[in-house]
Design an enzyme around this catalytic site. Sequence first.
Site, mmCIF file in Angstrom:
data_model
loop_
_atom_site.group_PDB
_atom_site.id
_atom_site.type_symbol
_atom_site.label_atom_id
_atom_site.label_comp_id
_atom_site.label_asym_id
_atom_site.label_seq_id
_atom_site.Cartn_x
_atom_site.Cartn_y
_atom_site.Cartn_z
ATOM 1 N N ALA A 65 0.869 -1.180 0.000
ATOM 2 C CA ALA A 65 0.000 0.000 0.000
ATOM 3 C C ALA A 65 0.904 1.227 0.000
ATOM 4 O O ALA A 65 2.061 1.160 0.431
ATOM 5 C CB ALA A 65 -0.889 -0.024 1.226
ATOM 6 N N GLY A 110 0.612 -5.049 0.937
ATOM 7 C CA GLY A 110 -0.608 -5.083 0.123
ATOM 8 C C GLY A 110 -0.392 -5.744 -1.230
ATOM 9 O O GLY A 110 -1.341 -6.248 -1.833
ATOM 10 N N GLU A 113 -0.745 -9.369 -0.589
ATOM 11 C CA GLU A 113 -2.168 -9.626 -0.333
ATOM 12 C C GLU A 113 -2.954 -9.640 -1.654
ATOM 13 O O GLU A 113 -3.843 -10.465 -1.853
ATOM 14 C CB GLU A 113 -2.717 -8.557 0.627
ATOM 15 C CG GLU A 113 -2.110 -8.695 2.028
ATOM 16 C CD GLU A 113 -2.418 -7.509 2.944
ATOM 17 O OE1 GLU A 113 -2.090 -6.370 2.556
ATOM 18 O OE2 GLU A 113 -2.975 -7.713 4.027
ATOM 19 N N GLU A 133 4.685 -5.061 7.055
ATOM 20 C CA GLU A 133 3.928 -4.004 7.740
ATOM 21 C C GLU A 133 4.408 -3.760 9.163
ATOM 22 O O GLU A 133 4.396 -2.629 9.655
ATOM 23 C CB GLU A 133 2.424 -4.361 7.773
ATOM 24 C CG GLU A 133 1.714 -4.271 6.436
ATOM 25 C CD GLU A 133 1.754 -5.550 5.626
ATOM 26 O OE1 GLU A 133 2.577 -6.433 5.931
ATOM 27 O OE2 GLU A 133 0.965 -5.659 4.675
HETATM 28 N N1 CO8 Z 1 4.566 3.153 -0.861
HETATM 29 C C1 CO8 Z 1 4.942 4.329 -1.386
HETATM 30 N N2 CO8 Z 1 6.071 4.474 -2.100
HETATM 31 C C2 CO8 Z 1 6.853 3.393 -2.249
HETATM 32 C C3 CO8 Z 1 6.523 2.138 -1.713
HETATM 33 C C4 CO8 Z 1 5.293 2.025 -0.992
HETATM 34 N N3 CO8 Z 1 4.867 0.875 -0.470
HETATM 35 N N4 CO8 Z 1 7.488 1.264 -2.028
HETATM 36 C C5 CO8 Z 1 8.406 1.938 -2.734
HETATM 37 N N5 CO8 Z 1 8.021 3.227 -2.881
HETATM 38 C C6 CO8 Z 1 8.727 4.322 -3.560
HETATM 39 C C7 CO8 Z 1 9.935 4.767 -2.778
HETATM 40 O O1 CO8 Z 1 9.561 5.668 -1.744
HETATM 41 C C8 CO8 Z 1 10.762 5.414 -3.858
HETATM 42 O O2 CO8 Z 1 10.227 6.680 -4.127
HETATM 43 P P1 CO8 Z 1 11.207 7.977 -4.327
HETATM 44 O O3 CO8 Z 1 11.967 7.639 -5.585
HETATM 45 O O4 CO8 Z 1 10.264 9.092 -4.469
HETATM 46 O O5 CO8 Z 1 12.101 8.003 -3.112
HETATM 47 C C9 CO8 Z 1 10.461 4.547 -5.088
HETATM 48 O O6 CO8 Z 1 9.248 3.845 -4.795
HETATM 49 C C10 CO8 Z 1 11.532 3.512 -5.353
HETATM 50 O O7 CO8 Z 1 11.715 2.744 -4.177
HETATM 51 P P2 CO8 Z 1 13.140 2.487 -3.526
HETATM 52 O O8 CO8 Z 1 14.084 3.604 -3.845
HETATM 53 O O9 CO8 Z 1 12.943 2.160 -2.083
HETATM 54 O O10 CO8 Z 1 13.607 1.188 -4.368
HETATM 55 P P3 CO8 Z 1 14.577 0.018 -3.898
HETATM 56 O O11 CO8 Z 1 14.810 -0.797 -5.124
HETATM 57 O O12 CO8 Z 1 15.742 0.553 -3.156
HETATM 58 O O13 CO8 Z 1 13.705 -0.828 -2.826
HETATM 59 C C11 CO8 Z 1 11.738 -1.958 -2.030
HETATM 60 C C12 CO8 Z 1 12.557 -1.514 -3.261
HETATM 61 C C13 CO8 Z 1 12.492 -3.047 -1.261
HETATM 62 C C14 CO8 Z 1 10.438 -2.527 -2.570
HETATM 63 C C15 CO8 Z 1 11.470 -0.748 -1.106
HETATM 64 O O14 CO8 Z 1 10.952 0.312 -1.895
HETATM 65 C C16 CO8 Z 1 10.503 -1.016 0.016
HETATM 66 O O15 CO8 Z 1 10.880 -1.597 1.021
HETATM 67 N N6 CO8 Z 1 9.234 -0.557 -0.143
HETATM 68 C C17 CO8 Z 1 8.253 -0.608 0.915
HETATM 69 C C18 CO8 Z 1 7.778 -2.011 1.155
HETATM 70 C C19 CO8 Z 1 6.742 -2.052 2.260
HETATM 71 O O16 CO8 Z 1 7.017 -1.752 3.406
HETATM 72 N N7 CO8 Z 1 5.505 -2.457 1.903
HETATM 73 C C20 CO8 Z 1 4.414 -2.544 2.840
HETATM 74 C C21 CO8 Z 1 3.619 -1.286 2.842
HETATM 75 S S1 CO8 Z 1 2.325 -1.279 4.054
HETATM 76 C C22 CO8 Z 1 1.113 -2.202 3.345
HETATM 77 O O17 CO8 Z 1 1.233 -2.699 2.254
HETATM 78 C C23 CO8 Z 1 -0.135 -2.353 4.142
HETATM 79 C C24 CO8 Z 1 -1.244 -3.018 3.336
HETATM 80 C C25 CO8 Z 1 -2.573 -2.907 4.004
HETATM 81 C C26 CO8 Z 1 -3.049 -1.493 4.087
HETATM 82 C C27 CO8 Z 1 -4.368 -1.416 4.743
HETATM 83 C C28 CO8 Z 1 -4.675 0.006 5.162
HETATM 84 C C29 CO8 Z 1 -5.746 0.064 6.142
#
Ligand code: CO8
Length: 259
Positions: A65, A110, A113, A133
Amino acid sequence: MNYKNILVEQAEGIALVKVNRPQAMNALNQEVLLELFSAFKELDQDDKVGVVILSGEGKAFVAGADIKEMLSMNAIEARKFGETGHVLMNFMGQMEKPIVAAVNGFALGGGMELALACDFIYAAENAKFGQPEINLGIIPGFGGTQRLSRQIGRAQAKELIFTGGIMSAQEAKEIGIVNKVFPPETLLSEVKKVAALIASKGALSLRLAKSAIDTGYNVDLKSGCSIERESFALCFSHQDQKEGMSAFLEKRKPAFTSK
Ligand code: CO8
């Protein structure tokens, strides 16, 4: 329909839907969830579509998400966001058409999921799965605490969710999340192959098999067998059953016509 965050293409009975926010690793914001819901509803009603494939553009399937969108949410807004995800993912389970996930890269939070809400998952060797998460101070909110434990058992689900760890496609296959793993360059063609095979079957029997499996999964065995019996009987209401059995006896390929 024109979409801002997803790509939809259709050919030979197969629809390919790709989440297309590569600059944000295809993160799911409210708008993406609503676009996916709208596209799936439309494809499910389209007689030209037999099977739907879901994948991601770029190096992620979906990295979760949208954390930027969630940062400032209050509890009421978070509940609404969670509900939008649930409505979408529950709908995917109720879709008449099979939906196959082609996980091409990160399927986190997400994103995992969303993949689990598909009927089954094929993944690229370099794909990564996880429910991180807990590292953000939250829990899975698009069905992860429910679908994951039903899929792999509570202990495996708890380990993944409590640690927030990330696993490879091969590890995900070993614990029953992924059906098959392919080199990244052949993933989509392999998913299209299995989709074409499925699309060649009768739409009615596919629909009945999917609903019998999914509805039966959440009830006791006796009730599940009762659902199966009624679904089995319903197959005999369509020419597909006569066609399938006649084709077998006449040693030819069946030509199913149900929509
Ligand atoms: N949300 C928003 N932006 C994201 C997300 C995300 N989940 N993942 C990556 N991005 C963005 C980064 O912020 C970055 O943006 P910017 O260039 O503006 O800085 C861009 O995408 C590229 O990402 P990275 O530079 O981090 O790329 P890497 O190759 O270094 O890393 C990863 C890739 C490993 C995927 C890393 O981006 C990461 O760890 N992402 C987050 C993963 C995460 O924690 N996911 C869980 C999110 S919470 C969730 O899913 C809850 C679901 C249920 C919600 C229910 C609500 C009630």
